[in-house]
Design a protein around this motif. Structure first.
Motif, PDB file in Angstrom:
ATOM      1  N   VAL A  23       0.842  -1.201   0.000  1.00 59.21           N
ATOM      2  CA  VAL A  23       0.000   0.000   0.000  1.00 59.21           C
ATOM      3  C   VAL A  23       0.876   1.250   0.000  1.00 59.21           C
ATOM      4  O   VAL A  23       0.612   2.197  -0.742  1.00 59.21           O
ATOM      5  N   SER A  24       1.934   1.255   0.805  1.00 63.17           N
ATOM      6  CA  SER A  24       2.834   2.410   0.862  1.00 63.17           C
ATOM      7  C   SER A  24       3.502   2.660  -0.487  1.00 63.17           C
ATOM      8  O   SER A  24       3.604   3.810  -0.938  1.00 63.17           O
ATOM      9  N   ILE A  25       3.936   1.604  -1.151  1.00 63.51           N
ATOM     10  CA  ILE A  25       4.567   1.748  -2.464  1.00 63.51           C
ATOM     11  C   ILE A  25       3.576   2.296  -3.474  1.00 63.51           C
ATOM     12  O   ILE A  25       3.905   3.165  -4.283  1.00 63.51           O
ATOM     13  N   SER A  26       2.339   1.819  -3.433  1.00 66.32           N
ATOM     14  CA  SER A  26       1.316   2.316  -4.358  1.00 66.32           C
ATOM     15  C   SER A  26       1.058   3.800  -4.146  1.00 66.32           C
ATOM     16  O   SER A  26       0.908   4.556  -5.109  1.00 66.32           O
ATOM     17  N   ILE A  27       1.010   4.226  -2.901  1.00 72.34           N
ATOM     18  CA  ILE A  27       0.763   5.641  -2.596  1.00 72.34           C
ATOM     19  C   ILE A  27       1.922   6.501  -3.102  1.00 72.34           C
ATOM     20  O   ILE A  27       1.705   7.567  -3.690  1.00 72.34           O
ATOM     21  N   VAL A  28       3.149   6.055  -2.899  1.00 66.71           N
ATOM     22  CA  VAL A  28       4.314   6.816  -3.370  1.00 66.71           C
ATOM     23  C   VAL A  28       4.316   6.905  -4.887  1.00 66.71           C
ATOM     24  O   VAL A  28       4.587   7.968  -5.457  1.00 66.71           O
ATOM     25  N   LYS A  29       3.997   5.802  -5.571  1.00 71.03           N
ATOM     26  CA  LYS A  29       3.956   5.816  -7.038  1.00 71.03           C
ATOM     27  C   LYS A  29       2.900   6.787  -7.539  1.00 71.03           C
ATOM     28  O   LYS A  29       3.139   7.542  -8.491  1.00 71.03           O
ATOM     29  N   LYS A  30       1.717   6.794  -6.910  1.00 68.74           N
ATOM     30  CA  LYS A  30       0.662   7.726  -7.329  1.00 68.74           C
ATOM     31  C   LYS A  30       1.078   9.172  -7.104  1.00 68.74           C
ATOM     32  O   LYS A  30       0.813  10.040  -7.933  1.00 68.74           O
ATOM     33  N   SER A  31       1.750   9.449  -5.988  1.00 71.02           N
ATOM     34  CA  SER A  31       2.172  10.833  -5.734  1.00 71.02           C
ATOM     35  C   SER A  31       3.255  11.261  -6.720  1.00 71.02           C
ATOM     36  O   SER A  31       3.278  12.412  -7.153  1.00 71.02           O
ATOM     37  N   MET A  32       4.148  10.339  -7.096  1.00 71.94           N
ATOM     38  CA  MET A  32       5.166  10.669  -8.098  1.00 71.94           C
ATOM     39  C   MET A  32       4.528  10.925  -9.459  1.00 71.94           C
ATOM     40  O   MET A  32       4.920  11.854 -10.170  1.00 71.94           O
ATOM     41  N   ASP A  33       3.534  10.126  -9.826  1.00 68.44           N
ATOM     42  CA  ASP A  33       2.836  10.341 -11.087  1.00 68.44           C
ATOM     43  C   ASP A  33       2.124  11.688 -11.088  1.00 68.44           C
ATOM     44  O   ASP A  33       2.139  12.410 -12.087  1.00 68.44           O
ATOM     45  N   SER A  34       1.512  12.042  -9.963  1.00 69.38           N
ATOM     46  CA  SER A  34       0.817  13.331  -9.857  1.00 69.38           C
ATOM     47  C   SER A  34       1.792  14.490  -9.972  1.00 69.38           C
ATOM     48  O   SER A  34       1.506  15.495 -10.633  1.00 69.38           O
ATOM     49  N   ALA A  35       2.964  14.360  -9.336  1.00 71.48           N
ATOM     50  CA  ALA A  35       3.969  15.420  -9.410  1.00 71.48           C
ATOM     51  C   ALA A  35       4.490  15.572 -10.834  1.00 71.48           C
ATOM     52  O   ALA A  35       4.695  16.700 -11.308  1.00 71.48           O
ATOM     53  N   GLU A  36       4.693  14.461 -11.517  1.00 72.35           N
ATOM     54  CA  GLU A  36       5.171  14.526 -12.904  1.00 72.35           C
ATOM     55  C   GLU A  36       4.126  15.184 -13.802  1.00 72.35           C
ATOM     56  O   GLU A  36       4.458  16.026 -14.643  1.00 72.35           O
ATOM     57  N   LEU A  37       2.870  14.839 -13.607  1.00 74.50           N
ATOM     58  CA  LEU A  37       1.793  15.437 -14.401  1.00 74.50           C
ATOM     59  C   LEU A  37       1.686  16.934 -14.131  1.00 74.50           C
ATOM     60  O   LEU A  37       1.517  17.732 -15.064  1.00 74.50           O
ATOM     61  N   ALA A  38       1.810  17.323 -12.867  1.00 73.78           N
ATOM     62  CA  ALA A  38       1.753  18.749 -12.519  1.00 73.78           C
ATOM     63  C   ALA A  38       2.908  19.515 -13.168  1.00 73.78           C
ATOM     64  O   ALA A  38       2.709  20.629 -13.671  1.00 73.78           O
ATOM     65  N   ALA A  39       4.101  18.919 -13.177  1.00 74.53           N
ATOM     66  CA  ALA A  39       5.251  19.577 -13.809  1.00 74.53           C
ATOM     67  C   ALA A  39       5.032  19.725 -15.307  1.00 74.53           C
ATOM     68  O   ALA A  39       5.359  20.767 -15.891  1.00 74.53           O
ATOM     69  N   GLN A  40       4.468  18.701 -15.942  1.00 77.34           N
ATOM     70  CA  GLN A  40       4.188  18.788 -17.375  1.00 77.34           C
ATOM     71  C   GLN A  40       3.162  19.876 -17.667  1.00 77.34           C
ATOM     72  O   GLN A  40       3.297  20.626 -18.635  1.00 77.34           O
ATOM     73  N   GLU A  41       2.138  19.979 -16.837  1.00 72.03           N
ATOM     74  CA  GLU A  41       1.124  21.022 -17.014  1.00 72.03           C
ATOM     75  C   GLU A  41       1.740  22.413 -16.864  1.00 72.03           C
ATOM     76  O   GLU A  41       1.421  23.321 -17.629  1.00 72.03           O
ATOM     77  N   LEU A  42       2.617  22.575 -15.872  1.00 76.89           N
ATOM     78  CA  LEU A  42       3.268  23.871 -15.683  1.00 76.89           C
ATOM     79  C   LEU A  42       4.145  24.234 -16.876  1.00 76.89           C
ATOM     80  O   LEU A  42       4.179  25.388 -17.305  1.00 76.89           O
TER      81      LEU A  42
END
Length: 60
Positions: A23-42
């Motif tokens: 569960v912890s690994i899944s949460i970290v992966k989702k947060s990394m994906d969200s950060a990457e998407l936010a950087a691409q949007e910026l």
């Protein structure tokens, strides 16, 4: 019989720890994906300028 219950308890504890780690690994992966998407949007919101923003290391 206490040895059998100790083994069963250890097995349950190990499975609980494995689940918690998954569960912890899944949460970290989702947060990394969200950060990457936010950087691409910026980056897409920036006005295009030659040579600027072409080489950004998002994993540093």
């Amino acid at each position: 019989m206490s040895m059998m219950s100790d083994i069963a308890g250890l097995s349950v504890s190990m499975h609980a720890a494995e689940l918690q780690q998954s569960v912890s690994i899944s949460i970290v992966k989702k947060s990394m994906d969200s950060a990457e998407l936010a950087a691409q949007e910026l980056l897409q919101m920036l006005p295009p300028q030659p040579g600027v923003g072409e080489h950004i290391n998002t994993y540093a």
